[in-house]
Scaffold this active site. Structure first.
Site, short mmCIF file in Angstrom:
data_model
loop_
_atom_site.label_atom_id
_atom_site.label_comp_id
_atom_site.label_asym_id
_atom_site.label_seq_id
_atom_site.Cartn_x
_atom_site.Cartn_y
_atom_site.Cartn_z
N ASP A 169 0.80 -1.23 0.00
CA ASP A 169 0.00 0.00 0.00
C ASP A 169 0.82 1.27 0.00
O ASP A 169 0.31 2.34 -0.33
CB ASP A 169 -0.78 0.05 1.33
C1 GLC Z 1 -1.83 -3.72 5.37
C2 GLC Z 1 -3.02 -3.67 4.47
C3 GLC Z 1 -2.84 -4.58 3.27
C4 GLC Z 1 -1.52 -4.32 2.59
C5 GLC Z 1 -0.38 -4.38 3.58
C6 GLC Z 1 0.95 -4.00 2.96
O1 GLC Z 1 -1.77 -4.98 5.96
O2 GLC Z 1 -4.19 -4.05 5.15
O3 GLC Z 1 -3.89 -4.42 2.36
O4 GLC Z 1 -1.36 -5.27 1.57
O5 GLC Z 1 -0.63 -3.50 4.65
O6 GLC Z 1 1.01 -2.65 2.63
#
Ligand code: GLC
Length: 803
Positions: free
Chosen positions: A494
């Site tokens: 993210d």
């Molecule tokens: C958090 C989010 C997930 C994402 C991860 C890595 O766990 O909920 O959707 O893939 O972070 O950024």
């Protein structure tokens, strides 16, 4: 140092002190009604949705000693006057003579002892009920009689969880409580925001006469509002004030006089905190759990429900640590994540920022496929309903309203509004459902797309197969200068938010895996035309990937909008990223030679004794061109921390390559149970996976955070059962193809599959890691490693000889 131990017989973890390094929680009930309780009896409860219908106020940011949500005050008449303390240690912090909190399947059970009084308290939500029940037993272990009062207390939140904290005029002006006095002294305290009258009223009640009560917090705490939960002034007067709050901070406090308790005598009090539309109409329903027998039966039913879920897959291996996790705690966490997504925990506050995630819930739904396939399917149906007509996805949605939005992508004007990966996860999830259940007609179910007309009606509906083909074609159509999929706002990670035009190597692999799984399904169903088209797309993407992403020792991770690679040997920070290595193998894109080198590089550059890091080295300062990842110091979270969600993918990839020793080493090194004896470093619950552990670039290396709601649960379960133990549903049946440490001589698995029960024994006399020499199902010897789909609902005995 430890704070407890596992009790495998009772499928519990036993916390042996109220003073864990951070709060340790357990989930009760479900999203329909439930929440979590912590080891000191506090917790948060909601109905339907933590953001839009919250009942209890609980602030994880408060000091650990503070009152949070709910507690049980005890008042004892001593010769010197009243002694007031909490049976949960906080918030009064009286010294405990004994403290145990059993974290069970859907319940917490507390055994505590203060000043010679013993408490046994069980907290749970009966299946289907809209109330948390607390069964409280107090026993006098003193030599003489003692006069005891019990005062359970709850603090309410406004139903709109965020408004509670953003509007300190409207909220208090709406909050109201009222007492309904019943015959023989019993009482139901009701509470709701004014607009919820008749449409969602909370109630707090018990099964014994109440001698007085309070619902205005200020009056309960006393001292002109300056009293504290650590020492509520009103408990030093004989009775509470009987306040029926007309506004302000609302609580429920019910004073029960148990009278004189003789030595070794026990009294029981049962409380309920619940919500119904209109309390007056629900008094009969409330009566049900005033009965001790009904409460005990409901608890047994809750336990039976959990057992049925867990019993669908049970294992016996040479590793007790693995058995504990796979037989109880890991599938339990899978169920919790499937239910709560990333919405409500100590870390994800459920105030409305997130709701359920398209990507997250798709992955969660895969973790419960063995134990509760139809619940997984219902979740998939919801997820598909927030997919857009163009095949991409809305990033997150609220479970009660199914209203969706674009997540963090909304906050940046100059960045794409979609995530490049979201829609591909549901392809993997649906394929996994089909393999598990064999219910291929799910593909024909019609589900609307998210786009709506002005009146709010869906513009278009499509079959599930139609949704999946749209998802794949979205990726096929949205590609960048290397022919790889565009990143969009972000992919699985993210927090790497590159400027528009960037490409994601991980999405390329994810696309490859999704195509492969669709090819298996379509071939099984005889749709050779579409299968052929996808084979072509797969071969093309595999070539583009190998032509552009290999950096000599590993695969790069992204190309930015200028076509510059991220994750190369020449970079100073962000040199090597974990996911392009593991996923290159999972997608079948890397040839064995590159696959091995890529994973050897992971071991060399990213592995630590606490788990494998997301990438290294971490970025050294805020850089808006790279994105959210640079808001963290090096070693924390996505900035080169040990982000556990990605570790199972390495385990799976190692298993695909046949390196069982290494796969299992990676498995054990992040097993939360292994943290039990170093809890002063790790801090979180040792009975579930955390999302992240600080990496070795951080001074607090080894500290865990964000426990419970993480994709780690689903993928660790899949990695362990389908890749290490190697029992993997396919369209045609159950593949048994383990990849284990060569030292294992044998293991056993009992697994339900499409209505039949399989008792599988795997023997490894030659000490290999991978390879099936012979396979017998009942009396039949089969070639290969596939156990065909069951023809009857019976028990099949499967004998596997590795070699
Ligand atoms: C958090 C989010 C997930 C994402 C991860 C890595 O766990 O909920 O959707 O893939 O972070 O950024």
């Amino acid at each position: 140092m430890n704070c407890g131990r596992f009790d495998p017989q009772r499928r519990e973890y036993v916390i042996t002190t109220p003073r864990t390094p951070v709060k340790w929680i357990n989930y009760v009930g479900t999203l329909s009604f439930g929440g979590f309780v912590d080891q000191t009896g506090g917790g948060v409860i909601c109905r339907g949705d933590p953001a839009h219908n919250r009942i209890v106020k609980y602030l994880p940011q408060l000091p650990l000693a503070d009152f949070n949500g709910e507690t049980l005050y005890v008042r004892v008449r001593e010769p010197t006057g009243y002694r007031v303390f909490s049976a949960f240690h906080t918030p009064t912090l009286d010294p405990f003579e004994r403290y145990e909190c059993r974290v069970g399947l859907g319940y917490n059970h507390y055994s505590t002892r203060f000043y010679g009084l013993e408490f046994e308290i069980t907290v749970f939500v009966p299946a289907g009920a809209s109330a948390v029940v607390r069964k409280i037993q107090v026993t006098n272990r003193r030599d003489g009689e003692v006069e005891v009062d019990l005062i359970p207390v709850v603090e309410y939140s406004h139903f709109d969880a965020l408004k509670q904290f953003t509007n300190a005029d409207w909220v208090p002006q709406t909050m109201q409580s009222r007492a309904i006095r019943q015959k023989d002294g019993r009482l139901v305290l009701t509470q709701c925001a004014y607009m919820k009258r008749g449409r969602g009223e909370n109630f707090y009640t018990s099964n014994r006469p109440v001698s007085s009560f309070d619902s205005a917090r200020a009056l309960f705490l006393g001292d002109g509002g300056y009293g504290s939960f650590a020492r509520p002034q009103s408990l030093f007067a004989p009775e509470l004030s009987g306040s029926e709050a007309q506004r302000g901070d609302n609580i429920g406090a019910l004073l029960h006089r148990l009278g004189r308790l003789a030595p070794e005598h026990t009294q029981t009090l049962i409380t309920q905190l619940g919500q119904v539309d209109r309390v007056e109409d629900a008094l009969a329903e409330i009566e049900k759990y005033r009965d001790e027998g009904a409460v005990d039966r409901a608890l047994e039913e809750t336990q039976r429900g959990w057992s049925a879920y867990l019993d669908r897959l049970q294992i016996q291996t040479p590793s007790l640590a693995m058995d504990d996790m796979i037989n109880v705690h890991n599938p339990r966490q899978c169920y919790i994540t499937q239910n709560w997504s990333r919405d409500l925990s100590l870390y994800q506050l459920g105030l409305g920022g997130r709701g359920m995630g398209f990507r997250d819930s798709s992955q969660d739904s895969m973790g419960t496929l063995t134990g509760a396939p139809e619940e997984s399917r219902s979740l998939m149906e919801k997820i598909l309903a927030v997919q857009k007509q163009d095949g991409s996805a809305m990033h997150q949605f609220y479970p009660q309203t199914l209203l969706a939005n674009e997540g963090d992508a909304r906050e940046h004007q100059d960045r794409p509004k979609y995530y490049g990966d979201d829609h591909l996860w549901i392809v993997l999830a649906v394929c996994a459902y089909l393999r598990e259940t064999g219910r291929f007609d799910f593909l024909d179910e019609v589900i609307p797309f998210y786009d709506k007309d002005a009146a709010g009606n869906p513009l278009e509906s499509g079959t599930v197969l139609g949704h999946l083909t749209r998802a794949l074609s979205f990726t096929q159509k949205n590609r960048g200068r290397h022919g790889l999929p565009l990143l969009g706002f972000a992919d699985w990670n993210d927090t790497i938010n590159l400027r528009a035009g960037a490409e994601s190597v991980m999405i390329a692999c994810q696309y490859g895996l999704a195509l492969r799984e669709m090819i298996e399904v379509l071939t099984h169903l005889g749709d050779s035309a579409l299968a052929g088209e996808y084979r072509g797309a797969y071969a093309q993407m595999k070539k583009l990937f190998n032509d552009s992403a290999w950096d000599g020792e590993w695969f790069v991770r992204y190309f930015d909008h200028d076509g510059e690679a991220l994750g190369t040997q020449r970079a100073e920070t962000g040199k090597i990223f974990i996911n392009s290595q593991s996923w290159s193998v999972l997608a079948g894109f890397a040839d064995p030679e590159r696959g091995r080198r890529a994973l050897d590089s992971v071991r060399q550059h990213l592995n630590t004794p606490c788990g494998i890091k997301l990438f290294a080295p971490g970025y050294r300062g805020f850089d808006p061109d790279i994105g959210g990842v640079t808001t963290y110091p090096p070693g924390a979270k996505e900035n080169g921390g040990i982000f556990l969600h990605t570790n199972p993918w390495v385990i799976m990839a190692e298993a695909v390559l046949g390196r069982g020793e290494r796969a299992f080493e990676y498995y054990l090194q992040i097993n939360p149970a292994a943290k039990n004896e170093i809890i002063e470093i790790y801090e979180c619950e040792p009975y579930c996976y955390a999302q992240n552990i600080l990496g070795d670039e951080h001074p607090q290396f080894g500290l865990g955070r964000n426990s419970w709601l993480s994709g780690t649960a689903s993928w660790m379960y899949q990695a362990a059962t389908q890749y290490i133990l190697g029992i993997r549903p396919t369209c045609a049946g159950l593949r048994v193809d383990p990849c284990i440490p060569p030292g294992w001589k044998e293991f056993r698995v009992r697994r339900e599959f499409r209505g039949a029960l399989y008792e599988i024994a795997v023997h490894n006399p030659g000490g290999v890691s991978k390879g099936v020499r012979s396979l017998r199902v009942d009396d039949e010897t089969l070639v290969g490693s596939l156990v065909p789909a069951p023809r009857e609902k019976k028990t099949y005995r499967v004998e596997v000889l590795m070699g």
